[in-house]
Enzyme design. Structure first.
Site, PDB file in Angstrom:
ATOM      1  N   LYS A  53       0.830  -1.161   0.093  1.00 45.83           N
ATOM      2  CA  LYS A  53       0.009  -0.018  -0.152  1.00 45.83           C
ATOM      3  C   LYS A  53       0.902   1.368  -0.132  1.00 45.83           C
ATOM      4  O   LYS A  53       0.579   2.331  -0.872  1.00 45.83           O
ATOM      5  CB  LYS A  53      -0.941   0.008   1.056  1.00 45.83           C
ATOM      6  CG  LYS A  53      -1.974  -1.045   1.227  1.00 45.83           C
ATOM      7  CD  LYS A  53      -2.852  -1.414   2.270  1.00 45.83           C
ATOM      8  CE  LYS A  53      -3.808  -2.652   1.880  1.00 45.83           C
ATOM      9  NZ  LYS A  53      -4.514  -3.127   2.867  1.00 45.83           N
ATOM     10  N   GLN A  97      -5.242  -1.940   9.147  1.00 45.14           N
ATOM     11  CA  GLN A  97      -5.016  -3.433   8.637  1.00 45.14           C
ATOM     12  C   GLN A  97      -5.495  -4.324   9.396  1.00 45.14           C
ATOM     13  O   GLN A  97      -5.289  -4.574  10.824  1.00 45.14           O
ATOM     14  CB  GLN A  97      -3.639  -3.645   8.415  1.00 45.14           C
ATOM     15  CG  GLN A  97      -3.309  -4.888   7.639  1.00 45.14           C
ATOM     16  CD  GLN A  97      -3.622  -4.871   6.371  1.00 45.14           C
ATOM     17  OE1 GLN A  97      -3.508  -3.952   5.660  1.00 45.14           O
ATOM     18  NE2 GLN A  97      -4.374  -5.910   5.892  1.00 45.14           N
ATOM     19  N   ASP A 120     -11.426   2.306   3.341  1.00 41.44           N
ATOM     20  CA  ASP A 120     -11.915   0.700   3.044  1.00 41.44           C
ATOM     21  C   ASP A 120     -13.278   0.575   3.085  1.00 41.44           C
ATOM     22  O   ASP A 120     -13.775  -0.599   2.763  1.00 41.44           O
ATOM     23  CB  ASP A 120     -11.337   0.044   4.486  1.00 41.44           C
ATOM     24  CG  ASP A 120     -10.066  -0.880   4.155  1.00 41.44           C
ATOM     25  OD1 ASP A 120      -9.785  -1.297   3.091  1.00 41.44           O
ATOM     26  OD2 ASP A 120      -9.457  -1.469   5.228  1.00 41.44           O
TER      27      ASP A 120
END
Ligand code: NDP
Length: 281
Positions: A53, A97, A120
């Site tokens: 990322k 994460q 997200d």
């Protein structure tokens, strides 16, 4: 004749588009999109994802910040970091994460993220928005799948779509997105009876299960579009999808390979979501 959907190429095209838009945003408004990625613990797979990322951010000209916290970090400390990032003017997207260590409530942490920075798309505000048709952000993998389907040029209106898998990160959101495009959607899961009879109805079949090669040729209708989300590590170390590609490809009109199909789209769409967050200012 089957067309293999090239996720690597499409993801690269998207990254190029994002890079150009980011450059224009910087020149016109002096804004550089910023993504903060928070990792708790030393899970090797998570470390690889976080690294990818950061690399993708550098590739498209974004600011990226990584927070690598020890596994024993307590919930309050993590909440404090998120609250700080919510107020940080240089950060437009916040990604925690997953999975988090067991002593931390994933629901609580996701709910603490400002929905306007929830790139997200997991915050309940955005999940609700997906149900009602107006999310700020759509989760990256399902958004990537919709982009792959869009690029086949096929109109989803009235088509039979079957999604195998009902997780919150893939199965449920992709089903809602297909529904929003007027497909007739069926969601299957581990208790579905006679799975092949359902999957054989699909004009568009999405496999998001996590079982190598479980979708066989006799489960697929002639001419179906087959999207394989599965990522499974075989004993020989190779990656395999949920679809038995060699068997299914000759029957399909379009199919995604593994690797090189849905996988690369996820990070490309994370960049797109972060760009959208910066553009929305
Ligand atoms: P989950 O394990 O959360 O969900 C799997 C789903 O498959 C569940 O709904 C489960 O049903 C269903 N299932 C399990 N066995 C069967 C069966 N025999 N028949 C029908 N349905 C079954 O997985 P995820 O959604 O997180 O991921 C799915 C796959 O996609 C994995 O391989 C994962 O690695 C991959 N993935 C890939 C991404 C990418 O970027 N390419 C991103 C995210 C995931 P039930 O609910 O009843 O248990």
């Amino acid at each position: 004749m089957v067309s293999i959907i090239d996720g690597n190429k499409i993801a690269q095209d998207i990254r190029n588009e994002v890079r150009q838009s980011a450059l224009a945003l910087k020149e016109q408004k002096g804004i550089i999109p910023g993504l903060a990625v928070v990792l708790v613990g030393e899970d090797p797979a998570s470390q690889i994802y976080v690294g990818k990322k950061a690399k993708a951010c550098a590739d498209v000209g974004f600011l990226s910040r990584e927070y690598k916290l020890p596994a024993e970090t307590d919930e309050e400390k993590l909440l404090k970091i998120i609250r700080k990032l919510n107020k940080d003017k240089l950060i437009h997207g916040i990604l925690v994460q997953l999975p988090l260590p067991k002593h931390i409530s994933t629901e609580k942490i996701i709910a603490a993220i400002d929905p306007h920075k929830d790139v997200d798309g997991f915050h309940p505000y955005n999940v609700g928005g997906l149900v009602t048709g107006s999310p700020l952000f759509v989760p990256c993998t399902p958004r990537g799948i919709m982009e792959l389907i869009a690029r086949t040029g096929i109109d989803l209106k009235g088509k039979e779509a079957v999604v195998v898998g009902r997780s919150n990160i893939v199965g449920k959101p992709i089903a809602l997105l297909l529904l929003a495009q007027h497909a007739t959607v069926t969601i299957c899961h581990s208790r579905t009876k006679d799975l092949p009879s359902v999957t054989r109805r699909a004009d568009i079949l999405i496999a998001a299960v996590g079982k190598a090669h479980m979708i066989k040729a006799d489960m697929v209708k002639d001419g179906a579009i087959v999207i394989d989300v599965g990522v499974n590590r075989l004993e020989n170390g190779k990656l395999a999808g949920d679809v038995d590609f060699d068997e299914v490809a000759p029957k399909a009109s379009y199919i995604t390979p593994v690797p090189g199909g849905v996988g690369p789209m996820t990070i490309a769409m994370l960049m797109k979501n972060t760009l959208d967050a910066a553009l929305a200012l």
